[in-house]
Motif scaffolding. Sequence first.
Motif, PDB file in Angstrom:
ATOM      1  N   GLY A  86       0.780  -1.230   0.000  1.00 28.53           N
ATOM      2  CA  GLY A  86       0.000   0.000   0.000  1.00 28.53           C
ATOM      3  C   GLY A  86       0.808   1.275   0.000  1.00 28.53           C
ATOM      4  N   PHE A  87       2.077   1.209  -0.451  1.00 30.10           N
ATOM      5  CA  PHE A  87       2.946   2.386  -0.401  1.00 30.10           C
ATOM      6  C   PHE A  87       3.163   3.055  -1.762  1.00 30.10           C
ATOM      7  N   TRP A 137       0.197   0.489   8.827  1.00 28.27           N
ATOM      8  CA  TRP A 137       1.624   0.429   9.156  1.00 28.27           C
ATOM      9  C   TRP A 137       1.950   1.419  10.272  1.00 28.27           C
ATOM     10  N   LYS A 174      -2.510   1.830   3.915  1.00 24.91           N
ATOM     11  CA  LYS A 174      -1.266   2.382   4.431  1.00 24.91           C
ATOM     12  C   LYS A 174      -1.350   2.699   5.927  1.00 24.91           C
ATOM     13  N   GLN A 231      11.161   6.929   2.989  1.00 23.36           N
ATOM     14  CA  GLN A 231       9.791   6.722   2.555  1.00 23.36           C
ATOM     15  C   GLN A 231       9.698   7.104   1.079  1.00 23.36           C
TER      16      GLN A 231
END
Length: 432
Positions: free
Chosen positions: A228-229, A267, A264, A325
């Motif tokens: 989901g990144f 996390w 996301k 990120q």
Amino acid sequence: MKEDFLHYIWQYQYFDKTSLQTDAGELITVLRPGYRNADAGPDFLNARLQLGEVEWNGAVEIHLRASDWHRHGHQTDAKYDQVVLHVVYTADQDVRRTNGSLIPVLALAPRISPDMLKRYRQLVEQAAPVTLPCAPFLAMVPDIIRTMMVERALLERVEQKACLLETLHQTLENDWEATTYHALAAAFGFQKNTEPFARLAKALPLQVLRRHRHDRHQVEALIFGQAGFLAETEDTREDEYINGLRQEHEFLRHKYQLPTALPKHEWNFLRLRPANFPPVRLAQLAALLHARPALFDALLSAGSRATLEQFFQAPVSEYWRQHYQPGKPGKVPALGRASVQLLVTNVVVPLRVAYAHSVGQPGLVESAVALLDQLPAESNQLLESYTQVGFRHRTAADSQGLLALGRGYCQPRRCLHCAIGSCILQKNTTSS
């Protein structure tokens, strides 16, 4: 006092048996106390007792008060008709079987050593947050008993982890490579993100990754996409690398009809250093899966700490050496030695033990646990409390044993099940 204290007293016969008799005055000779029953029914089965002139074979039920028999509803439960002796701390009421026959009762209150009872209460009734309830008594415990108990706790901890992997192995149709993949994925969460990493492994089957293992870009697309990144954000709108991963993931997701990516928000970033951020760990996992074609065989055959450290040092792609990120640059360190040691402890050792069980080779268990002696000791507040009172703490084997001792025995006050607690209770206590 808890009922398990009376179980302990009865099982090991740690009470004064001089002129032992029932509450009604009938002489008792304990020929066999019976065997602890872990299922429904009386507490001890197959006891052998002589009451007066008659020898009985049957069950023994234990309560703090005799009236607990009625409180627990045993008077209407036929499973308890086999009870030939009711052992209690206080005999406050007569009890009967379902047919109305009276059950002999033995009251232990006057027969338990006051010193033992005092030490028991000091051990198990201390208010939290006492980490080590036996600390005031450790001087009376020989070093060999401490060492043996830590080793026992270590083996229990490793066996528990191995049991979880055996269950996972069964759900994955007895595929050891898939089991290793799922175990490693969860372990790369390093506690804070264990659950989302485990869900990621379910959302991204190993057979799909295997088909694209040779292509790092595709492996990263699958992992970061399913995690989901890769959704477009302000930070990634102009990021060519992330946009390329997103396009690749979309193609592969449709091709293999992969399940929906993880949200996301599942996390965890809170209170984590950037080096532990989920994207960093995902990049490290992707690098490992790209570089190591046979996970299980490699982890099973590695014979030394150095070999295992080399196995886990798979370099990440250039982008993830420079980003914590997606779209956010920053220099990122490689997988650290402490992280590798945790992976060996939490994956490699229990994986080898689980495999040893499956192939019936107990010798592999010993060699698996011996790996922990090659790793340095861990460090945290709980372990420090044990070293302060003289417990040996030199290797990861010591660390894991002490953690198991603390979490499995000391914190829940399971002193009666611990060799150290048992030694303390028995000191200067005799049974006739």
